[in-house]
Design a protein around this motif. Structure first.
Motif, PDB file in Angstrom:
ATOM      1  N   ILE A   1       0.854  -1.191   0.000  1.00 49.86           N
ATOM      2  CA  ILE A   1       0.000   0.000   0.000  1.00 49.86           C
ATOM      3  C   ILE A   1       0.894   1.247   0.000  1.00 49.86           C
ATOM      4  N   PRO A   2       1.620   1.436  -1.105  1.00 51.43           N
ATOM      5  CA  PRO A   2       2.639   2.503  -1.131  1.00 51.43           C
ATOM      6  C   PRO A   2       2.074   3.900  -0.958  1.00 51.43           C
ATOM      7  N   ASP A   3       0.819   4.120  -1.343  1.00 50.14           N
ATOM      8  CA  ASP A   3       0.268   5.469  -1.257  1.00 50.14           C
ATOM      9  C   ASP A   3       0.029   5.916   0.175  1.00 50.14           C
ATOM     10  N   THR A   4       0.216   5.040   1.137  1.00 47.58           N
ATOM     11  CA  THR A   4       0.047   5.448   2.533  1.00 47.58           C
ATOM     12  C   THR A   4       1.332   6.041   3.119  1.00 47.58           C
ATOM     13  N   GLY A   5       2.349   6.127   2.312  1.00 48.00           N
ATOM     14  CA  GLY A   5       3.605   6.715   2.780  1.00 48.00           C
ATOM     15  C   GLY A   5       4.155   7.679   1.742  1.00 48.00           C
ATOM     16  N   THR A   6       5.322   8.206   2.019  1.00 46.59           N
ATOM     17  CA  THR A   6       6.035   9.087   1.072  1.00 46.59           C
ATOM     18  C   THR A   6       7.398   8.464   0.813  1.00 46.59           C
ATOM     19  N   ASP A   7       7.621   8.071  -0.415  1.00 44.42           N
ATOM     20  CA  ASP A   7       8.831   7.333  -0.779  1.00 44.42           C
ATOM     21  C   ASP A   7      10.045   8.282  -0.790  1.00 44.42           C
ATOM     22  N   ALA A   8      10.904   8.118   0.206  1.00 39.72           N
ATOM     23  CA  ALA A   8      12.081   8.985   0.305  1.00 39.72           C
ATOM     24  C   ALA A   8      13.045   8.759  -0.856  1.00 39.72           C
TER      25      ALA A   8
ATOM     26  N   PRO B   1       2.330  11.437  -2.505  1.00 38.71           N
ATOM     27  CA  PRO B   1       0.980  10.917  -2.730  1.00 38.71           C
ATOM     28  C   PRO B   1      -0.055  11.784  -2.000  1.00 38.71           C
ATOM     29  N   ARG B   2      -1.296  11.773  -2.503  1.00 39.64           N
ATOM     30  CA  ARG B   2      -2.345  12.542  -1.852  1.00 39.64           C
ATOM     31  C   ARG B   2      -2.482  12.097  -0.403  1.00 39.64           C
ATOM     32  N   GLY B   3      -2.382  13.033   0.459  1.00 38.10           N
ATOM     33  CA  GLY B   3      -2.468  12.709   1.887  1.00 38.10           C
ATOM     34  C   GLY B   3      -1.126  12.372   2.507  1.00 38.10           C
ATOM     35  N   GLY B   4      -0.103  12.145   1.651  1.00 41.41           N
ATOM     36  CA  GLY B   4       1.222  11.842   2.177  1.00 41.41           C
ATOM     37  C   GLY B   4       1.908  13.098   2.698  1.00 41.41           C
ATOM     38  N   ARG B   5       2.860  12.914   3.562  1.00 46.43           N
ATOM     39  CA  ARG B   5       3.511  14.089   4.130  1.00 46.43           C
ATOM     40  C   ARG B   5       4.585  14.612   3.177  1.00 46.43           C
ATOM     41  N   GLU B   6       4.891  15.891   3.313  1.00 45.39           N
ATOM     42  CA  GLU B   6       5.908  16.518   2.474  1.00 45.39           C
ATOM     43  C   GLU B   6       7.291  15.955   2.823  1.00 45.39           C
ATOM     44  N   LEU B   7       8.160  15.992   1.817  1.00 51.54           N
ATOM     45  CA  LEU B   7       9.541  15.616   2.086  1.00 51.54           C
ATOM     46  C   LEU B   7      10.175  16.589   3.076  1.00 51.54           C
ATOM     47  N   GLN B   8      10.963  16.047   3.961  1.00 53.06           N
ATOM     48  CA  GLN B   8      11.766  16.867   4.865  1.00 53.06           C
ATOM     49  C   GLN B   8      13.232  16.639   4.484  1.00 53.06           C
ATOM     50  N   VAL B   9      13.928  17.699   4.192  1.00 53.50           N
ATOM     51  CA  VAL B   9      15.305  17.587   3.720  1.00 53.50           C
ATOM     52  C   VAL B   9      16.223  18.444   4.588  1.00 53.50           C
ATOM     53  N   SER B  10      17.317  17.839   5.030  1.00 54.75           N
ATOM     54  CA  SER B  10      18.338  18.593   5.760  1.00 54.75           C
ATOM     55  C   SER B  10      19.683  18.419   5.052  1.00 54.75           C
ATOM     56  N   VAL B  11      20.517  19.438   5.140  1.00 53.16           N
ATOM     57  CA  VAL B  11      21.820  19.439   4.474  1.00 53.16           C
ATOM     58  C   VAL B  11      22.886  19.762   5.509  1.00 53.16           C
ATOM     59  N   ARG B  12      23.920  18.926   5.536  1.00 57.27           N
ATOM     60  CA  ARG B  12      25.021  19.132   6.483  1.00 57.27           C
ATOM     61  C   ARG B  12      26.337  19.144   5.721  1.00 57.27           C
TER      62      ARG B  12
END
Length: 417
Positions: free
Chosen positions: A213-220, A306-317
């Motif tokens: 059920i991939p649409d229930t997550g956000t594929d990093a 995906p609809r309802g999925g959370r936005e990507l969170q990106v950090s840079v170090r």
């Protein structure tokens, strides 16, 4: 060639078998970085140097600093030989190396000699210059003429991770302040400038989900691929940014390490990218880093989860900033001496050029110490297989570089010759 130069060559030839055995012994002690347990090699090097009558200072870097850098142990070495009043010339080579990897036809820790070459990891970069620098100094000692100045050997163990705990640490601790320096290089060119390097770690955070059920997550990983495409597209633009330094072309970007995911049947929730951006000497590192961060930020913002999925969170170090090396005017006598003798020893024109690599020399140059890169090796890095299987140094290059360095040191410390 003067009589004193001839005496140097004669001494080096008479002791060349000893020099080769010294290099073999250095290759036979692994210094793979990672993991970076390099103190044992420093101990062995100091033991071998003591057997030649050279007093070696051992300077262990505090464990907490070493561990914070992702390494296990570092002991940097200094050998000081003062002949008289005058300039101090440092010779720096690094013992740490990348792991051997696969594909070797010779044992990477054997120091085996075949077809006129000595094989092993670090045989070319840069344990060969532990040998060339040591035996050039010994040849000078054996000459027995008044010299004006000093020679220091700096054998350090942090080049692969940026050099800050190698030469950078020796310099920041006030343990050395030479007037000129030569760093490990190759025999058929004198390098007077080099690229810089910016390394960044980019963490892409999505949301794990069951693969059914991939649409229930956000594929990093999909998000990371979106960012990767934006980063690699920059290489097209970099082709138009040209350096005026001979031997250096244009900037470029590479992603060398990607990790993430938990299992085959799970949508990856986190992916980490490590990128390497080479800077030409004309570029401003602050502007380059800011531009990369904008590219990453804009690519992440344009990724559609995906609809309802959370936005990507990106950090840079930032992992590393190694500034480009620009030649200092004070390096001219050093460059001239090395070119003059390299051309004579190898019977070819030896240019003074830039290189796309980055090295520890910048750490000296940033402190106002003129430096160049010269040592034992072939015409190009590729020929030596440095950082590849079957790394090797040709014995003729080792012998020739030792002669060149000894002669150049004599010219600088005995200018009346």
């Amino acid at each position: 060639m003067s009589p004193l130069h001839h005496q140097l060559d004669t001494w080096i030839d008479a002791h060349f078998d000893d020099e080769v055995r010294f290099l073999q012994a250095l290759v036979q002690v692994p210094t793979d970085t990672p993991p970076g347990n390099n103190a044992p090699h420093a101990e062995r090097t100091a033991e071998l140097l003591a057997g030649m009558g050279l007093v070696t200072e051992k300077h262990p870097v505090p464990e907490a600093q070493v561990r914070a850098a992702g390494l296990q142990s570092i002991t940097n070495l200094i050998v000081r030989q003062r002949f008289g009043d005058g300039p101090t010339i440092a010779l720096n080579a690094h013992g740490d190396v990348v792991p051997p990897g696969e594909g070797w036809t010779h044992d990477p820790y054997s120091g085996e000699i075949a077809d006129g070459a000595l094989y092993g990891r670090a045989s070319a970069v840069s344990k060969s210059d532990f040998a060339s620098f040591t035996f050039a100094l010994r040849a000078l000692q054996a000459l027995g003429v008044p010299l004006h100045g000093a020679v220091e050997l700096h054998f350090t163990y942090d080049e692969e991770f940026g050099g800050e705990l190698g030469p950078g640490w020796l310099l920041s601790q006030g343990l050395t302040k030479p007037d000129l320096m030569i760093a490990a290089g190759f025999s058929h060119q004198v390098v007077v400038a080099h690229n810089g390097c910016l390394q960044l770690e980019v963490t892409v955070q999505g949301e794990m989900a069951h693969a059914a059920i991939p649409d229930t997550g956000t594929d990093a990983l999909q998000g990371a691929t979106h960012i990767l495409n934006a980063l690699y597209a920059l290489n097209r633009d970099y082709l138009q940014v040209r350096s005026g330094v001979e031997g250096i072309t244009h900037p470029y970007l590479n992603v060398g390490l990607i990790s993430g995911g938990t299992n085959t049947n799970v949508i990856p929730g986190k992916v980490v990218l490590k990128l390497d951006r080479r800077l030409i000497p004309e570029e401003d590192p602050v502007e380059v880093e800011a531009a990369l961060r904008r590219t990453i930020e804009q690519a992440a913002a344009s990724f559609q989860p995906p609809r309802g999925g959370r936005e990507l969170q990106v950090s840079v170090r930032r992992l590393l900033l190694a500034r480009a090396m620009q030649p200092l005017p004070g390096n001219r006598p050093l460059v001239a001496a090395l070119q003059r003798h390299a051309s004579a020893v190898f019977n070819e024109d030896v240019p003074a050029v830039g290189t796309p690599l980055y090295t520890d020399v910048r750490l000296y140059v940033e402190r106002g110490i003129p430096g160049v890169i010269y040592g034992a090796g072939p015409h190009t890095v590729r020929e030596s297989n440095a950082k590849r299987a079957d790394e090797h140094v040709r014995l003729s290059d080792l012998r020739g570089a030792t002669r060149v360095i000894a002669r150049a040191l004599l010219d600088l410390l005995h200018p009346s010759d």
